[in-house]
Design a protein around this motif. Structure first.
Motif, PDB file in Angstrom:
ATOM      1  N   ASN A 178      -5.888  -0.889 -13.791  1.00 47.69           N
ATOM      2  CA  ASN A 178      -5.615  -0.212 -12.526  1.00 47.69           C
ATOM      3  C   ASN A 178      -4.990   1.164 -12.742  1.00 47.69           C
ATOM      4  O   ASN A 178      -5.306   2.114 -12.020  1.00 47.69           O
ATOM      5  CB  ASN A 178      -4.689  -1.066 -11.660  1.00 47.69           C
ATOM      6  CG  ASN A 178      -5.371  -2.306 -11.125  1.00 47.69           C
ATOM      7  OD1 ASN A 178      -6.348  -2.238 -10.407  1.00 47.69           O
ATOM      8  ND2 ASN A 178      -4.853  -3.464 -11.494  1.00 47.69           N
ATOM      9  N   ASP A 228       0.833  -1.184   0.000  1.00 49.09           N
ATOM     10  CA  ASP A 228       0.000   0.000   0.000  1.00 49.09           C
ATOM     11  C   ASP A 228       0.869   1.235   0.000  1.00 49.09           C
ATOM     12  O   ASP A 228       2.058   1.184   0.272  1.00 49.09           O
ATOM     13  CB  ASP A 228      -0.926   0.012   1.225  1.00 49.09           C
ATOM     14  CG  ASP A 228      -0.152   0.034   2.537  1.00 49.09           C
ATOM     15  OD1 ASP A 228       0.223   1.126   2.971  1.00 49.09           O
ATOM     16  OD2 ASP A 228       0.080  -1.049   3.107  1.00 49.09           O
ATOM     17  N   THR A 259      -3.443  -2.811  -2.626  1.00 49.94           N
ATOM     18  CA  THR A 259      -3.439  -3.673  -3.809  1.00 49.94           C
ATOM     19  C   THR A 259      -3.769  -5.116  -3.482  1.00 49.94           C
ATOM     20  O   THR A 259      -3.233  -5.686  -2.521  1.00 49.94           O
ATOM     21  CB  THR A 259      -2.064  -3.613  -4.509  1.00 49.94           C
ATOM     22  OG1 THR A 259      -1.788  -2.265  -4.865  1.00 49.94           O
ATOM     23  CG2 THR A 259      -2.052  -4.464  -5.774  1.00 49.94           C
ATOM     24  N   LEU A 290      -8.297   3.883  -2.571  1.00 47.40           N
ATOM     25  CA  LEU A 290      -8.354   3.033  -3.769  1.00 47.40           C
ATOM     26  C   LEU A 290      -7.928   1.619  -3.393  1.00 47.40           C
ATOM     27  O   LEU A 290      -6.825   1.412  -2.880  1.00 47.40           O
ATOM     28  CB  LEU A 290      -7.423   3.554  -4.863  1.00 47.40           C
ATOM     29  CG  LEU A 290      -7.885   4.671  -5.783  1.00 47.40           C
ATOM     30  CD1 LEU A 290      -6.891   4.832  -6.935  1.00 47.40           C
ATOM     31  CD2 LEU A 290      -9.271   4.419  -6.336  1.00 47.40           C
ATOM     32  N   ALA A 330      -6.053   4.873 -11.363  1.00 51.46           N
ATOM     33  CA  ALA A 330      -5.078   5.721 -10.671  1.00 51.46           C
ATOM     34  C   ALA A 330      -5.019   7.115 -11.275  1.00 51.46           C
ATOM     35  O   ALA A 330      -4.888   8.113 -10.551  1.00 51.46           O
ATOM     36  CB  ALA A 330      -3.695   5.069 -10.728  1.00 51.46           C
ATOM     37  N   GLU A 383      -3.667   3.892  -1.228  1.00 47.64           N
ATOM     38  CA  GLU A 383      -3.774   2.834  -2.224  1.00 47.64           C
ATOM     39  C   GLU A 383      -3.422   1.485  -1.605  1.00 47.64           C
ATOM     40  O   GLU A 383      -2.360   1.337  -0.990  1.00 47.64           O
ATOM     41  CB  GLU A 383      -2.839   3.113  -3.395  1.00 47.64           C
ATOM     42  CG  GLU A 383      -3.093   4.438  -4.084  1.00 47.64           C
ATOM     43  CD  GLU A 383      -1.999   4.786  -5.078  1.00 47.64           C
ATOM     44  OE1 GLU A 383      -0.966   5.345  -4.636  1.00 47.64           O
ATOM     45  OE2 GLU A 383      -2.176   4.489  -6.277  1.00 47.64           O
ATOM     46  N   ARG A 432      -1.311  -0.377  -9.223  1.00 45.84           N
ATOM     47  CA  ARG A 432      -0.765   0.729 -10.007  1.00 45.84           C
ATOM     48  C   ARG A 432       0.509   0.239 -10.708  1.00 45.84           C
ATOM     49  O   ARG A 432       1.367  -0.388 -10.107  1.00 45.84           O
ATOM     50  CB  ARG A 432      -0.425   1.907  -9.098  1.00 45.84           C
ATOM     51  CG  ARG A 432       0.115   3.119  -9.845  1.00 45.84           C
ATOM     52  CD  ARG A 432       0.670   4.160  -8.904  1.00 45.84           C
ATOM     53  NE  ARG A 432      -0.361   4.963  -8.247  1.00 45.84           N
ATOM     54  CZ  ARG A 432      -0.765   6.158  -8.693  1.00 45.84           C
ATOM     55  NH1 ARG A 432      -0.249   6.664  -9.804  1.00 45.84           N
ATOM     56  NH2 ARG A 432      -1.678   6.838  -8.027  1.00 45.84           N
ATOM     57  N   TYR A 451      -7.083  -1.557  -5.259  1.00 45.80           N
ATOM     58  CA  TYR A 451      -6.814  -2.046  -6.616  1.00 45.80           C
ATOM     59  C   TYR A 451      -7.087  -3.538  -6.756  1.00 45.80           C
ATOM     60  O   TYR A 451      -7.023  -4.304  -5.800  1.00 45.80           O
ATOM     61  CB  TYR A 451      -5.358  -1.806  -6.986  1.00 45.80           C
ATOM     62  CG  TYR A 451      -4.969  -0.365  -7.188  1.00 45.80           C
ATOM     63  CD1 TYR A 451      -5.530   0.396  -8.202  1.00 45.80           C
ATOM     64  CD2 TYR A 451      -4.012   0.229  -6.365  1.00 45.80           C
ATOM     65  CE1 TYR A 451      -5.148   1.711  -8.397  1.00 45.80           C
ATOM     66  CE2 TYR A 451      -3.616   1.541  -6.553  1.00 45.80           C
ATOM     67  CZ  TYR A 451      -4.200   2.283  -7.565  1.00 45.80           C
ATOM     68  OH  TYR A 451      -3.825   3.586  -7.752  1.00 45.80           O
TER      69      TYR A 451
END
Length: 354
Positions: free
Chosen positions: A64, A37, A86, A51, A68, A84, A58, A53
């Motif tokens: 993704n 993150d 993931t 966000l 972004a 963020e 990203r 993902y």
């Protein structure tokens, strides 16, 4: 409230101006490991954006990264903070619920789940946090505080099929999907229909990189490369890949064959710096403006009028489109324009299943 979002000319123009500078988010060497993150601050109070993902995160050069871009644009304009997180290929429903809950507990609003995989977890988590606005891309969650951001992928893919049929020299093209699921079936269906209605004699190869709940097909460039090479060996000379970062492998394979073309997805992959050495083999990309959907949701929070319900971005509003970078479509543009017009006016009904 249920409403259909329309893309304003101003937003489209702004997105176009910022596209080049933000086209990939990060290069492959900068890309974070799955499950990691990060956070960044745009200064001022602004909006606290969360966000979550899908796999690849990203830096996937595709889906993704498009999300972004929308969050980056909003952070730059409104200030605030962007957090963020993931997904991992091994994620369970509990993992996804925890990811969304941790963002809600930290006060992020809106919280966007980037991908259909968050549908079940968002249904549960949004009910626990009724004062937080959530967004989900590529799925529909029926909740009062959720914006379902959807696109007509099949329509953009139909145009890709037309382009492939007009550019192939062998009457043989290919489609590669990340996973055999309804969402990706829309891409396949549109592509096959567009290709065959343009050239009834054309042969279309179809292949999926993973099945069912296995999402590894969206984050395996090696699998994408192998699948594309197999289709090239069978005689295909135009290959469309809807498989997240796995598509980078497919483009690499295509670039190794003289006269072959790759068709990118979600982002304009001709303009992705990480794919620069292959860009002369990228015929076009089916661009899905996830960035605009994400930006619209964040702006609605900033304006105090949260978007909820199903917000669809169709071809007629440039929610999906074919990129023209590289100029490789110039000779067939009139036929593509004609096909787009027929889709928009309803003369062509694009299927959502093959």
């Amino acid at each position: 409230m249920r409403r259909v979002a329309k893309i304003s000319a101003a937003v489209l123009a702004s997105a176009a101006l910022t596209f080049t500078a933000t086209a990939c988010g990060s290069t492959s060497s900068e890309k974070k490991d799955s499950g990691s993150d990060s956070s960044s601050s745009g200064g001022g109070k602004g909006v606290k954006i969360g966000l979550a993902y899908d796999v690849g995160g990203r830096g996937d050069f595709s889906f993704n990264d498009s999300a972004a871009r929308g969050a980056d644009k909003a952070t730059k304009e409104f200030g605030g903070e962007l957090k963020e997180l993931t997904a991992k290929v091994t994620d369970t429903e509990a993992d996804r619920e925890q990811r969304l809950s941790s963002l809600a507990d930290a006060g992020y609003n809106p919280i966007v789940g980037v991908g259909f995989a968050y549908a079940a977890s968002m249904t549960k988590v949004s009910a626990k946090y009724p004062d937080t606005t959530f967004g989900i891309v590529d799925s529909v969650v029926d909740a009062k505080n959720v914006s379902s951001i959807t696109f007509t992928e099949e329509q953009g893919s139909y145009l890709a099929g037309v382009a492939a049929a007009l550019k192939t020299k062998k009457d043989h093209v290919g489609f590669i999907g990340g996973a055999d699921i309804p969402l990706i079936k829309k891409f396949e269906a549109g592509f096959i229909q567009g290709a065959k209605e343009t050239n009834p004699k054309i042969k279309v190869e179809s292949q999926y990189l993973s099945r069912g709940s296995d999402t590894s097909g969206f984050a395996s460039p090696d699998k994408g490369k192998e699948a594309a090479q197999g289709q090239l060996d069978k005689g295909a000379d135009v290959i469309y890949t809807a498989a997240g970062s796995s598509g980078t492998g497919a483009i690499e394979a295509v670039a190794g064959v003289k006269g072959a073309w790759g068709i990118g997805v979600d982002s304009d992959q001709y303009n992705v710096p990480g794919l620069a050495k292959y860009k002369e083999s990228v015929l076009t990309s089916v661009v899905k403006n996830v960035d605009i959907g994400v930006y619209d949701l964040i702006k609605s929070i900033k304006d105090g009028k949260p978007l909820t319900g199903v917000n669809t971005y169709p071809l007629k509003d440039d929610g999906v489109s074919l990129s023209v970078s590289g100029g490789f479509l110039k000779d067939i543009q009139p036929k593509l324009d004609e096909a787009k017009k027929k889709i928009v006016d309803g003369s062509i009904k694009v299927k959502t299943t093959p």
